[in-house]
Design a protein around this motif. Structure first.
Motif, PDB file in Angstrom:
ATOM      1  N   THR A   1       0.841  -1.199   0.000  1.00 54.48           N
ATOM      2  CA  THR A   1       0.000   0.000   0.000  1.00 54.48           C
ATOM      3  C   THR A   1       0.878   1.252   0.000  1.00 54.48           C
ATOM      4  OG1 THR A   1      -1.748  -1.138   1.211  1.00 54.48           O
ATOM      5  CG2 THR A   1      -1.766   1.281   1.277  1.00 54.48           C
ATOM      6  N   ALA A   2       0.529   2.233  -0.830  1.00 57.45           N
ATOM      7  CA  ALA A   2       1.297   3.467  -0.921  1.00 57.45           C
ATOM      8  C   ALA A   2       1.120   4.295   0.344  1.00 57.45           C
ATOM      9  CB  ALA A   2       0.862   4.270  -2.134  1.00 57.45           C
ATOM     10  N   CYS A   3       2.214   4.877   0.789  1.00 52.86           N
ATOM     11  CA  CYS A   3       2.186   5.838   1.892  1.00 52.86           C
ATOM     12  C   CYS A   3       2.193   7.229   1.280  1.00 52.86           C
ATOM     13  CB  CYS A   3       3.398   5.647   2.795  1.00 52.86           C
ATOM     14  SG  CYS A   3       3.477   6.789   4.193  1.00 52.86           S
ATOM     15  N   ALA A   4       1.264   8.066   1.675  1.00 58.99           N
ATOM     16  CA  ALA A   4       1.195   9.409   1.130  1.00 58.99           C
ATOM     17  C   ALA A   4       2.424  10.211   1.549  1.00 58.99           C
ATOM     18  CB  ALA A   4      -0.072  10.113   1.612  1.00 58.99           C
ATOM     19  N   GLY A   5       2.988  10.965   0.619  1.00 61.01           N
ATOM     20  CA  GLY A   5       4.135  11.790   0.955  1.00 61.01           C
ATOM     21  C   GLY A   5       5.056  11.992  -0.225  1.00 61.01           C
ATOM     22  N   VAL A   6       6.189  12.623   0.036  1.00 61.96           N
ATOM     23  CA  VAL A   6       7.229  12.862  -0.958  1.00 61.96           C
ATOM     24  C   VAL A   6       8.480  12.150  -0.459  1.00 61.96           C
ATOM     25  CG1 VAL A   6       8.613  14.595  -2.149  1.00 61.96           C
ATOM     26  CG2 VAL A   6       6.217  15.086  -1.592  1.00 61.96           C
ATOM     27  N   PHE A   7       8.794  11.022  -1.083  1.00 65.25           N
ATOM     28  CA  PHE A   7       9.883  10.171  -0.626  1.00 65.25           C
ATOM     29  C   PHE A   7      10.899   9.959  -1.736  1.00 65.25           C
ATOM     30  CE2 PHE A   7       5.951   8.624   1.514  1.00 65.25           C
ATOM     31  CZ  PHE A   7       6.253   9.061   2.788  1.00 65.25           C
ATOM     32  N   GLU A   8      12.132   9.693  -1.337  1.00 61.77           N
ATOM     33  CA  GLU A   8      13.172   9.296  -2.278  1.00 61.77           C
ATOM     34  C   GLU A   8      13.466   7.814  -2.084  1.00 61.77           C
ATOM     35  OE1 GLU A   8      15.500  13.477  -2.938  1.00 61.77           O
ATOM     36  OE2 GLU A   8      16.075  12.329  -1.168  1.00 61.77           O
ATOM     37  N   ASP A   9      14.380   7.283  -2.885  1.00 59.03           N
ATOM     38  CA  ASP A   9      14.671   5.846  -2.826  1.00 59.03           C
ATOM     39  C   ASP A   9      15.056   5.398  -1.426  1.00 59.03           C
ATOM     40  OD1 ASP A   9      14.169   5.796  -5.479  1.00 59.03           O
ATOM     41  OD2 ASP A   9      16.245   5.526  -6.134  1.00 59.03           O
ATOM     42  N   ARG A  10      15.773   6.252  -0.727  1.00 56.46           N
ATOM     43  CA  ARG A  10      16.192   5.925   0.625  1.00 56.46           C
ATOM     44  C   ARG A  10      16.100   7.186   1.477  1.00 56.46           C
ATOM     45  NH1 ARG A  10      22.187   3.943  -0.415  1.00 56.46           N
ATOM     46  NH2 ARG A  10      21.052   2.877  -2.090  1.00 56.46           N
ATOM     47  N   PRO A  11      15.956   7.026   2.790  1.00 55.19           N
ATOM     48  CA  PRO A  11      15.831   8.206   3.654  1.00 55.19           C
ATOM     49  C   PRO A  11      17.178   8.857   3.904  1.00 55.19           C
ATOM     50  CG  PRO A  11      15.851   6.240   4.997  1.00 55.19           C
ATOM     51  CD  PRO A  11      15.869   5.767   3.553  1.00 55.19           C
ATOM     52  N   GLY A  12      17.140  10.078   4.427  1.00 53.89           N
ATOM     53  CA  GLY A  12      18.366  10.723   4.865  1.00 53.89           C
ATOM     54  C   GLY A  12      18.825  10.153   6.195  1.00 53.89           C
ATOM     55  N   ASP A  13      20.025  10.545   6.614  1.00 55.91           N
ATOM     56  CA  ASP A  13      20.569  10.040   7.875  1.00 55.91           C
ATOM     57  C   ASP A  13      21.043  11.191   8.769  1.00 55.91           C
ATOM     58  OD1 ASP A  13      22.768  10.873   6.453  1.00 55.91           O
ATOM     59  OD2 ASP A  13      23.850   8.964   6.556  1.00 55.91           O
ATOM     60  N   TRP A  14      20.370  12.348   8.666  1.00 52.85           N
ATOM     61  CA  TRP A  14      20.788  13.514   9.434  1.00 52.85           C
ATOM     62  C   TRP A  14      20.569  13.313  10.929  1.00 52.85           C
ATOM     63  CZ3 TRP A  14      23.823  17.474   8.886  1.00 52.85           C
ATOM     64  CH2 TRP A  14      23.726  18.553   9.771  1.00 52.85           C
ATOM     65  N   GLY A  15      19.511  12.618  11.300  1.00 55.33           N
ATOM     66  CA  GLY A  15      19.241  12.375  12.707  1.00 55.33           C
ATOM     67  C   GLY A  15      18.754  13.612  13.432  1.00 55.33           C
ATOM     68  N   ALA A  16      19.131  13.756  14.700  1.00 53.72           N
ATOM     69  CA  ALA A  16      18.613  14.833  15.551  1.00 53.72           C
ATOM     70  C   ALA A  16      19.549  16.030  15.637  1.00 53.72           C
ATOM     71  CB  ALA A  16      18.352  14.288  16.954  1.00 53.72           C
ATOM     72  N   ARG A  17      20.582  16.067  14.813  1.00 52.20           N
ATOM     73  CA  ARG A  17      21.576  17.130  14.920  1.00 52.20           C
ATOM     74  C   ARG A  17      20.976  18.513  14.646  1.00 52.20           C
ATOM     75  NH1 ARG A  17      25.917  15.418  10.746  1.00 52.20           N
ATOM     76  NH2 ARG A  17      24.162  14.181   9.910  1.00 52.20           N
ATOM     77  N   ARG A  18      21.542  19.511  15.312  1.00 51.98           N
ATOM     78  CA  ARG A  18      21.198  20.909  15.065  1.00 51.98           C
ATOM     79  C   ARG A  18      22.498  21.662  14.848  1.00 51.98           C
ATOM     80  NH1 ARG A  18      20.435  25.884  17.703  1.00 51.98           N
ATOM     81  NH2 ARG A  18      18.631  27.041  16.894  1.00 51.98           N
ATOM     82  N   LEU A  19      22.637  22.300  13.678  1.00 48.18           N
ATOM     83  CA  LEU A  19      23.904  22.923  13.309  1.00 48.18           C
ATOM     84  C   LEU A  19      23.703  24.397  12.971  1.00 48.18           C
ATOM     85  CD1 LEU A  19      26.948  22.614  12.572  1.00 48.18           C
ATOM     86  CD2 LEU A  19      26.177  22.097  10.223  1.00 48.18           C
ATOM     87  N   PRO A  20      23.974  25.311  13.906  1.00 45.27           N
ATOM     88  CA  PRO A  20      23.918  26.743  13.579  1.00 45.27           C
ATOM     89  C   PRO A  20      25.010  27.085  12.562  1.00 45.27           C
ATOM     90  CG  PRO A  20      23.890  26.382  15.954  1.00 45.27           C
ATOM     91  CD  PRO A  20      24.274  25.089  15.320  1.00 45.27           C
ATOM     92  N   VAL A  21      24.689  27.959  11.608  1.00 44.84           N
ATOM     93  CA  VAL A  21      25.663  28.342  10.591  1.00 44.84           C
ATOM     94  C   VAL A  21      25.638  29.851  10.378  1.00 44.84           C
ATOM     95  CG1 VAL A  21      25.651  26.142   9.374  1.00 44.84           C
ATOM     96  CG2 VAL A  21      23.986  27.878   8.742  1.00 44.84           C
ATOM     97  N   ARG A  22      26.771  30.397   9.976  1.00 44.74           N
ATOM     98  CA  ARG A  22      26.858  31.805   9.580  1.00 44.74           C
ATOM     99  C   ARG A  22      27.001  31.847   8.064  1.00 44.74           C
ATOM    100  NH1 ARG A  22      27.903  35.792  13.250  1.00 44.74           N
ATOM    101  NH2 ARG A  22      27.192  37.058  11.503  1.00 44.74           N
ATOM    102  N   LEU A  23      26.105  32.535   7.414  1.00 45.65           N
ATOM    103  CA  LEU A  23      26.097  32.490   5.962  1.00 45.65           C
ATOM    104  C   LEU A  23      27.152  33.370   5.317  1.00 45.65           C
ATOM    105  CD1 LEU A  23      23.668  30.711   6.329  1.00 45.65           C
ATOM    106  CD2 LEU A  23      22.631  31.850   4.363  1.00 45.65           C
ATOM    107  N   ALA A  24      27.832  34.188   6.109  1.00 46.42           N
ATOM    108  CA  ALA A  24      28.931  34.978   5.562  1.00 46.42           C
ATOM    109  C   ALA A  24      29.991  34.063   4.949  1.00 46.42           C
ATOM    110  CB  ALA A  24      29.560  35.841   6.656  1.00 46.42           C
ATOM    111  N   ASN A  25      30.064  32.844   5.461  1.00 45.59           N
ATOM    112  CA  ASN A  25      31.051  31.889   4.950  1.00 45.59           C
ATOM    113  C   ASN A  25      30.697  31.359   3.566  1.00 45.59           C
ATOM    114  OD1 ASN A  25      32.341  32.083   7.453  1.00 45.59           O
ATOM    115  ND2 ASN A  25      31.161  30.395   8.319  1.00 45.59           N
ATOM    116  N   PHE A  26      29.461  31.620   3.116  1.00 47.91           N
ATOM    117  CA  PHE A  26      29.024  31.077   1.827  1.00 47.91           C
ATOM    118  C   PHE A  26      28.782  32.176   0.791  1.00 47.91           C
ATOM    119  CE2 PHE A  26      27.813  28.149   5.145  1.00 47.91           C
ATOM    120  CZ  PHE A  26      28.186  26.900   4.621  1.00 47.91           C
ATOM    121  N   ALA A  27      29.117  33.425   1.143  1.00 46.00           N
ATOM    122  CA  ALA A  27      28.922  34.528   0.208  1.00 46.00           C
ATOM    123  C   ALA A  27      29.852  34.358  -0.998  1.00 46.00           C
ATOM    124  CB  ALA A  27      29.189  35.857   0.894  1.00 46.00           C
ATOM    125  N   ALA A  28      29.416  34.877  -2.113  1.00 49.51           N
ATOM    126  CA  ALA A  28      30.219  34.731  -3.336  1.00 49.51           C
ATOM    127  C   ALA A  28      31.531  35.489  -3.192  1.00 49.51           C
ATOM    128  CB  ALA A  28      29.426  35.279  -4.515  1.00 49.51           C
TER     129      ALA A  28
END
Length: 367
Positions: free
Chosen positions: A340-367
């Motif tokens: 039976t289909a499960c409603a949702g948007v899925f890919e072939d396999r799930p991600g593995d990010w887990g419960a992590r929380r990572l604050p980031v500063r976007l100045a490091n990604f500026a062009a």
């Protein structure tokens, strides 16, 4: 249409407003319809009358950026296990007395906006951080509509999805434009009575219901709902019965519902935290009324965190808080036990990010 920058990089022209006969300007983004004299700001604080037009004053500025598990939004049926780059600005167009992010949403200090980034920088950061999506959250993206849309456009060019975490309180025309660029939304259905909406949030119920029906029936946006249950205010069996029946009748059985626990905050510090039993009871009522995917949140309850096949009852996605403990969907998003289909948007396999929380500063990604 490119966003027009006015006096500074953070002040931009907007489209949804009109002039009134008395000289004021009316904002038409949300059903508050704030009518403003020159120099005044709306209840949201970030949109105001500047030189005879409504402007957004926080374009490109944020209260911070963080990589979260997507389940924290909460979205349990949209790219499970993947990391999502999350950010918000300041202000809000509701006045919830129980606000859990009041330091951001109720802020009247632009010092809250510690970081800044162009839409292109945010998209690059999401890509470089291996995020599959970007969330407009912490405060409501309705009030920074122009910035959110520009970020979503930049993300789309790089194959990054966009997620709106919102109260759904907006007008028809801007709603139509906004959701052209969103791939998923979690909408706070804060209660199911007009009395609660007016007395506790300063808003109205019907515009939110209109947004929900629009999303489900006129867009391809993946939709999930969240209701924060507050003891004695919106947690009665009668209200949960009526709410869940309405959801099934008007949105269908496949829209996931999250019942989450209140904790004393902002102007409701005298009300106790929600008992776990209330969340479990509400989940059971929802499932009894035909909601196929109902969850508990803000409490530790593995059964209420996990996803089950609505046909055979097999555990499809096991969760312990934000950590995935089981994955029993095939490559097509179907139950491995019964197909039976499960409603949702899925890919072939799930991600593995887990419960992590990572604050980031976007100045490091500026062009």
């Amino acid at each position: 249409m490119e966003t027009e920058i006015l006096d500074s990089a953070s002040v931009v022209a907007t489209r949804y407003w009109h002039k009134l006969d008395d000289g004021r300007v009316q904002c038409d983004v949300c059903p508050r319809y704030c009518k403003l004299h020159e120099g005044q700001r709306g209840l949201c604080f970030v949109r105001g009358n500047h030189k005879g037009q409504i402007v957004l004053t926080t374009y490109g500025r944020s209260s911070g950026y963080c990589v979260d598990p997507i389940e924290k939004k909460p979205l349990n049926h949209f790219l499970p296990g993947t990391p999502i780059l999350s950010f918000g600005t300041a202000g809000c167009n509701l006045a919830c007395k129980f606000c859990q992010n009041w330091d951001i949403s109720k802020s009247r200090e632009l010092d809250t906006l510690m970081d800044q980034a162009s839409p292109e920088t945010i998209a690059r950061a999401a890509r470089d951080l291996d995020c599959r999506s970007v969330a407009y959250t912490y405060n409501d993206p309705v009030i920074f509509l122009e910035y959110a849309i520009d970020v979503a456009r930049a993300c789309r060019k790089l194959g990054i999805k966009s997620v709106a975490v919102t109260a759904g309180y907006m007008c028809e025309e801007p709603r139509r434009e906004f959701y052209q660029y969103m791939d998923a939304a979690n909408v706070d259905l804060k209660a199911f009575t007009e009395e609660f909406y007016w007395k506790v949030t300063g808003a109205h119920l019907q515009p939110v219901l209109d947004t929900l029906k629009y999303l489900k029936h006129e867009t391809k946006v993946w939709l999930e709902l969240t209701t924060l249950l507050i003891p004695g205010l919106n947690d009665s069996e009668k209200e949960i019965e009526e709410m869940t029946q309405w959801v099934v009748e008007n949105l269908g059985p496949d829209v996931p519902m999250h019942f989450t626990a209140f904790h004393p905050d902002w102007k409701m510090r005298d009300i106790p935290a929600t008992p776990v039993a209330t969340l479990i009871r509400s989940r059971k009522i929802a499932m009894k009324n035909g909601v196929r995917y109902a969850y508990t949140g803000n409490v530790h309850n593995e059964e209420g965190d996990s996803t089950y096949c609505h046909h055979c009852g097999a555990k499809l996605i096991g969760r312990d808080w934000y950590n995935m403990t089981a994955w029993n969907l095939d490559a097509e998003g179907k139950c491995k036990a019964c197909g039976t289909a499960c409603a949702g948007v899925f890919e072939d396999r799930p991600g593995d990010w887990g419960a992590r929380r990572l604050p980031v500063r976007l100045a490091n990604f500026a062009a």
